[in-house]
Design an enzyme around this catalytic site. Structure first.
Site, PDB file in Angstrom:
ATOM      1  N   TYR A 117      -4.835  83.534  -5.253  1.00 16.88           N
ATOM      2  CA  TYR A 117      -5.760  82.813  -6.425  1.00 16.88           C
ATOM      3  C   TYR A 117      -5.768  83.358  -7.090  1.00 16.88           C
ATOM      4  CZ  TYR A 117      -8.733  80.705  -9.631  1.00 16.88           C
ATOM      5  OH  TYR A 117      -9.889  80.619 -11.016  1.00 16.88           O
ATOM      6  N   GLY A 134     -16.053  80.308 -14.902  1.00 13.56           N
ATOM      7  CA  GLY A 134     -13.956  80.068 -15.032  1.00 13.56           C
ATOM      8  C   GLY A 134     -13.870  80.137 -13.547  1.00 13.56           C
ATOM      9  N   CYS A 135     -13.807  79.789 -12.673  1.00 24.59           N
ATOM     10  CA  CYS A 135     -13.890  79.751 -11.275  1.00 24.59           C
ATOM     11  C   CYS A 135     -15.076  80.061 -10.459  1.00 24.59           C
ATOM     12  CB  CYS A 135     -12.451  79.999 -10.205  1.00 24.59           C
ATOM     13  SG  CYS A 135     -12.304  79.778  -8.793  1.00 24.59           S
ATOM     14  N   PHE A 136     -16.143  79.317  -9.747  1.00 24.31           N
ATOM     15  CA  PHE A 136     -17.073  80.059  -9.399  1.00 24.31           C
ATOM     16  C   PHE A 136     -16.869  80.579  -8.345  1.00 24.31           C
ATOM     17  CE2 PHE A 136     -18.101  75.343  -8.515  1.00 24.31           C
ATOM     18  CZ  PHE A 136     -16.961  75.002  -7.547  1.00 24.31           C
ATOM     19  N   CYS A 195     -15.077  83.052  -8.153  1.00 30.41           N
ATOM     20  CA  CYS A 195     -14.573  84.244  -8.665  1.00 30.41           C
ATOM     21  C   CYS A 195     -16.087  85.083  -9.027  1.00 30.41           C
ATOM     22  CB  CYS A 195     -13.239  84.225  -9.519  1.00 30.41           C
ATOM     23  SG  CYS A 195     -11.720  84.339  -8.919  1.00 30.41           S
TER      24      CYS A 195
END
Length: 213
Positions: free
Chosen positions: A189, A44-46, A48
């Protein structure tokens, strides 16, 4: 990164950080300079996926980037719209004498939702899929064994992709170490995305993965 964050006042940050992505050609051995090795994971979101590895003894650096598509020199706008085939990913450079690839896999699983197909948490689309991009036969064998272990552990089918690594393109500068550069926006976020709640639901006390000594 979801659309609601794109509306935040990031113009100054973007203007300061926009840079052409750099290409990293994953070789057949997963090795880097000075006896170091590399591993590439998508979760997913890099933003994180960097922190769980940065805190590990033996990890020398993490780099956010794009992998798995055919478009050369992709940028965030290209990948986030979908359709390029790339996934947001993190490249981990580490000392194999201090931390093993199998240990990196343990951390990977406990930072993703392995049941989600073409999405992770609040981010939807194949660009946010979970994936292990192996770079040599040893990584492939360890990744396959790890996947089999996860499939045996859970009743639900595992959606995480296993693929041979191709070219890895460094993301723009403003994405690198975002959690350190913009801690408040990062925490906002992460909270809004429900990442930690979902990880705890799946993994319990194991969520986030161990820190190896």
């Amino acid at each position: 990164m979801p659309l609601f964050l794109r509306s935040l006042p990031l113009a100054g940050l973007l203007a300061a950080g926009l840079a052409a992505p750099m290409a990293y050609a994953a070789n057949d051995s997963g090795t880097a300079a000075d006896g170091l090795s590399t591993a590439i994971f998508a979760g997913g979101c890099f933003w994180c996926m960097e922190p769980p590895y940065d805190r590990q003894p033996g990890v020398t650096s993490t780099t956010s980037g794009y992998i798995g598509g055919e478009l050369e020199n992709p940028g965030y706008d290209d990948v986030s719209r979908g359709g390029t085939g790339h996934a947001e990913a993190v490249k981990i450079t580490y000392d194999p004498d201090a931390i093993d690839y199998a240990e990196l896999l343990d951390i990977f699983w406990r930072n993703v939702d392995p049941f989600a197909e073409d999405r992770q948490f609040c981010d939807s689309g194949p660009q946010y899929r979970s994936a292990i991009f192996y770079q040599d036969e040893r990584q492939r064998e360890l990744a396959e064994a790890s996947l089999a272990e996860m499939q045996e552990r859970f009743d639900q089918p595992i959606a995480t992709e296993l693929s041979s690594a191709g070219a890895f393109w460094d993301a723009e500068d403003y994405h690198q170490n975002y959690y350190e550069k913009n801690p408040l926006r990062y925490k906002f976020y992460r909270f809004r995305c429900g990442r930690d709640d979902r990880l705890e639901e799946i993994w319990g006390d194991e969520a986030g993965g161990p820190t190896f000594d």
